[in-house]
Design an enzyme around this catalytic site. Structure first.
Site, short mmCIF file in Angstrom:
data_model
loop_
_atom_site.label_atom_id
_atom_site.label_comp_id
_atom_site.label_asym_id
_atom_site.label_seq_id
_atom_site.Cartn_x
_atom_site.Cartn_y
_atom_site.Cartn_z
CG HIS A 74 37.96 39.23 39.38
ND1 HIS A 74 36.67 38.93 39.77
CD2 HIS A 74 37.93 40.55 39.05
CE1 HIS A 74 35.92 40.01 39.68
NE2 HIS A 74 36.65 41.01 39.25
CD GLU A 75 40.64 42.87 37.60
OE1 GLU A 75 40.05 43.30 36.59
OE2 GLU A 75 40.27 43.14 38.76
CG HIS A 133 36.33 41.93 34.60
ND1 HIS A 133 34.95 42.05 34.62
CD2 HIS A 133 36.75 42.15 35.88
CE1 HIS A 133 34.56 42.34 35.84
NE2 HIS A 133 35.62 42.40 36.63
CD GLU A 153 33.40 43.28 39.17
OE1 GLU A 153 34.18 42.51 39.79
OE2 GLU A 153 33.76 44.01 38.24
#
Length: 300
Positions: free
Chosen positions: A145-146, A149, A225
């Protein structure tokens, strides 16, 4: 949440300091004998508003490391640290970016963040609590997930959005100060606010408008997100990403497990709290994120 709060806090501080410095130096090129030159004011605010955002972006890694106590893993000292480095390197390669710096910060809550001024010079960090409580496949999903980003360029895009927001915060703060000054001059035989009065109104208005404008940035953050969740599901698998979010949700339902940031604003109960949570939350509700991932998996 941590990444966004650090960025917004730094940005607001830069804008306020810049405004104080410019006012003390007398650098207000938009004011003349006839009043405000709005074109000059807009250009002035754009230059310094974007500068505040870019400064925040370029020092984001430095601020994050010091603000969270993150320790960068240079050489792994145990199997967990080696696994972290290897996993981030693998996910980065799959995402097509240079491997970020990897760190651990001493928080007992399950948390993680990514920051950096571009996708090939980033930082990914996880909390000690996350490593202790989540299974390896769930930690991998959080890391994915990071990485999402970073690969999506969220910090750069956020900086550009914040720069535009800063422009209008500075613009309207000075318009308000000018209107108050003109109003007082009409009532006090031309005295108006005076140097310090004008200066004080600008700073207060910037803080107020800055807080309001942060709701716009928060809305944008919530949208990104969902994209990072999708990237995490693609890199680590939908099941692992859903399980990681479900684990976070279970933690938030336990007493004293997650910090209540709104308590600091004396917003503790009732409808006002719910409205403020929705407006200023940097992340969507976990139930909504899990639902979106399940729907995306079903469509595949």
């Amino acid at each position: 949440m941590m990444r966004i709060l650090l960025f917004l806090g730094t940005n607001l501080a830069v804008i306020v300091v810049a405004s104080i410095t410019l006012r003390l130096l007398g650098v207000e090129p938009y004011l003349n004998a006839q009043g405000i030159n709005f074109n000059s004011l807009l250009i002035f605010c754009f230059i310094f508003g974007m500068a505040g955002s870019l400064v925040s972006l370029f020092i984001s890694k430095w601020m994050a490391k010091r603000g969270t106590g993150t320790v960068i893993i240079e050489t792994p000292s145990n199997a967990t640290e080696k696994w972290l480095l290897d996993t981030v390197e693998e996910l980065s390669r799959e995402a097509g970016i240079k491997t970020p710096e990897v760190g651990i910060f001493p928080a007992q809550q399950s948390n993680a963040f990514a920051t950096g001024w571009n996708k090939n010079d980033a930082l990914v960090a996880v909390s000690a609590g996350l490593l202790n409580r989540m299974r390896p496949e769930e930690v991998r999903a959080v890391l994915a997930h990071e990485i999402g980003h970073v690969a999506n360029g969220d910090m750069v895009t956020l900086a550009l959005i914040q720069g535009v927001v800063n422009t209008f915060v500075m613009f309207f703060a000075r318009v308000v100060a000018h209107l108050v000054d003109q109003f007082l001059k009409s009532r006090t035989d031309g005295e108006g606010l005076g140097f310090m009065g004008y200066f004080a109104v600008v700073i207060v208005a910037e803080i107020v408008f800055g807080i309001i404008a942060s709701a716009v940035v928060a809305w944008f953050s919530r949208f990104r997100e969902y994209r990072a969740d999708a990237a995490g599901a693609r890199l680590a698998g939908s099941g692992a990403m859903i399980n990681a979010l479900a684990r976070l949700k279970a933690e938030t339902e336990l007493p004293d497990q997650m910090p209540d940031t709104l308590t600091a604003f004396a917003i503790t109960t009732g409808r006002t709290r719910k409205i403020m949570e929705r407006l200023f939350a940097s992340h969507p509700p976990l139930d909504d994120r899990i639902r979106a991932l399940k729907e995306a998996a079903y469509r595949q």
